[in-house]
Design a protein around this motif. Structure first.
Motif, PDB file in Angstrom:
ATOM      1  N   GLY A  79       0.809  -1.207   0.000  1.00 27.87           N
ATOM      2  CA  GLY A  79       0.000   0.000   0.000  1.00 27.87           C
ATOM      3  C   GLY A  79       0.843   1.259   0.000  1.00 27.87           C
ATOM      4  O   GLY A  79       1.979   1.254   0.475  1.00 27.87           O
ATOM      5  N   ARG A  80       0.268   2.330  -0.501  1.00 29.08           N
ATOM      6  CA  ARG A  80       0.980   3.597  -0.542  1.00 29.08           C
ATOM      7  C   ARG A  80       1.340   4.099   0.854  1.00 29.08           C
ATOM      8  O   ARG A  80       2.416   4.625   1.078  1.00 29.08           O
ATOM      9  N   THR A  81       0.450   3.906   1.819  1.00 33.00           N
ATOM     10  CA  THR A  81       0.668   4.419   3.171  1.00 33.00           C
ATOM     11  C   THR A  81       1.440   3.442   4.051  1.00 33.00           C
ATOM     12  O   THR A  81       2.388   3.830   4.730  1.00 33.00           O
ATOM     13  N   THR A  82       1.045   2.169   4.038  1.00 30.77           N
ATOM     14  CA  THR A  82       1.617   1.198   4.973  1.00 30.77           C
ATOM     15  C   THR A  82       2.767   0.383   4.401  1.00 30.77           C
ATOM     16  O   THR A  82       3.436  -0.340   5.135  1.00 30.77           O
ATOM     17  N   GLY A  83       3.028   0.473   3.102  1.00 33.96           N
ATOM     18  CA  GLY A  83       4.070  -0.344   2.497  1.00 33.96           C
ATOM     19  C   GLY A  83       3.639  -1.794   2.391  1.00 33.96           C
ATOM     20  O   GLY A  83       2.462  -2.093   2.209  1.00 33.96           O
ATOM     21  N   LEU A  84       4.568  -2.713   2.545  1.00 29.40           N
ATOM     22  CA  LEU A  84       4.288  -4.139   2.436  1.00 29.40           C
ATOM     23  C   LEU A  84       3.687  -4.639   3.745  1.00 29.40           C
ATOM     24  O   LEU A  84       4.302  -4.501   4.805  1.00 29.40           O
ATOM     25  N   GLY A 129      -5.185   5.686   1.905  1.00 24.71           N
ATOM     26  CA  GLY A 129      -4.106   5.813   0.923  1.00 24.71           C
ATOM     27  C   GLY A 129      -3.692   4.476   0.348  1.00 24.71           C
ATOM     28  O   GLY A 129      -3.029   4.415  -0.688  1.00 24.71           O
ATOM     29  N   ASP A 130      -4.082   3.373   1.019  1.00 22.10           N
ATOM     30  CA  ASP A 130      -3.779   2.023   0.516  1.00 22.10           C
ATOM     31  C   ASP A 130      -4.886   1.505  -0.402  1.00 22.10           C
ATOM     32  O   ASP A 130      -4.715   0.470  -1.047  1.00 22.10           O
ATOM     33  N   LEU A 131      -6.002   2.200  -0.451  1.00 23.26           N
ATOM     34  CA  LEU A 131      -7.150   1.725  -1.217  1.00 23.26           C
ATOM     35  C   LEU A 131      -6.762   1.516  -2.676  1.00 23.26           C
ATOM     36  O   LEU A 131      -6.079   2.334  -3.277  1.00 23.26           O
ATOM     37  N   GLY A 132      -7.198   0.408  -3.230  1.00 21.06           N
ATOM     38  CA  GLY A 132      -6.843   0.064  -4.602  1.00 21.06           C
ATOM     39  C   GLY A 132      -5.642  -0.856  -4.704  1.00 21.06           C
ATOM     40  O   GLY A 132      -5.264  -1.259  -5.799  1.00 21.06           O
ATOM     41  N   SER A 133      -5.041  -1.208  -3.566  1.00 20.11           N
ATOM     42  CA  SER A 133      -3.897  -2.116  -3.575  1.00 20.11           C
ATOM     43  C   SER A 133      -4.347  -3.534  -3.911  1.00 20.11           C
ATOM     44  O   SER A 133      -5.353  -4.011  -3.399  1.00 20.11           O
ATOM     45  N   VAL A 134      -3.570  -4.201  -4.738  1.00 23.96           N
ATOM     46  CA  VAL A 134      -3.855  -5.592  -5.085  1.00 23.96           C
ATOM     47  C   VAL A 134      -3.430  -6.486  -3.922  1.00 23.96           C
ATOM     48  O   VAL A 134      -2.331  -6.347  -3.388  1.00 23.96           O
ATOM     49  N   VAL A 135      -4.304  -7.399  -3.527  1.00 23.40           N
ATOM     50  CA  VAL A 135      -4.023  -8.376  -2.472  1.00 23.40           C
ATOM     51  C   VAL A 135      -3.662  -9.688  -3.153  1.00 23.40           C
ATOM     52  O   VAL A 135      -4.412 -10.187  -3.992  1.00 23.40           O
ATOM     53  N   VAL A 136      -2.481 -10.234  -2.803  1.00 25.00           N
ATOM     54  CA  VAL A 136      -2.013 -11.467  -3.442  1.00 25.00           C
ATOM     55  C   VAL A 136      -1.792 -12.556  -2.397  1.00 25.00           C
ATOM     56  O   VAL A 136      -1.555 -12.279  -1.219  1.00 25.00           O
TER      57      VAL A 136
END
Length: 159
Positions: A79-84, A129-136
């Protein structure tokens, strides 16, 4: 990408988004192609026209396809805010009601993926800010798109 009900196909999209400090024209990455909010989906698709892109995720690598989320599955996102961050699927039939404000009001989404943080490698799973992050999953297969989380960052939801 569509933070209110005033969007139209062809709108310029910025990264980060306009509500997260992005600006046009410097942050433009493309144009909105389609969007949906309700039922089982909170998502939008934009073209990538204004800057380059890679088919990989920082700190994760190439996405190798898709998979279905299952209970207990180990997952991660960047995520943009929290990283990995790391978590485990705690629900595959989560119902969430979210107040989107900005003229959209409260929207209820069903059959969502609920994710609980794995606190050993990361204190939170997600924040604004993490919204839209792909979850794998562990095999780098896409199992969902992160769109919401609890205020303390310990729980998240993905489509």
């Amino acid at each position: 990408m569509c933070v209110d009900d005033g969007w139209s196909v062809g709108d310029q999209m910025a990264q980060p988004s306009l509500v997260d400090g992005g600006a046009c024209p410097g942050g433009v990455v493309g144009e909105l192609q389609r969007a949906s909010l309700g039922g089982q989906v909170d998502g939008a698709v934009a073209s990538h026209t204004a800057r380059g892109f890679q088919c990989s995720i920082l700190d994760i690598g190439n996405v190798l396809g898709t998979a279905t989320a299952t209970m207990g599955m180990a997952v991660r996102k960047r995520g943009r805010t929290t990283g990995l961050t790391y978590g485990n699927v705690e629900s595959v039939d989560l119902t969430v009601s979210i107040n989107y404000c900005n003229g959209l009001g409260t929207v209820t989404l069903t059959n969502q993926i609920g994710i609980e943080v794995d606190e050993s490698p990361s204190p939170k799973f997600g924040e604004g800010g993490d919204l839209g992050s792909v979850v794998v999953n562990r095999s780098n297969r896409d199992v969902g798109l992160y769109f919401a989380g609890s205020g303390d960052g310990k729980h998240g939801a993905a489509n």
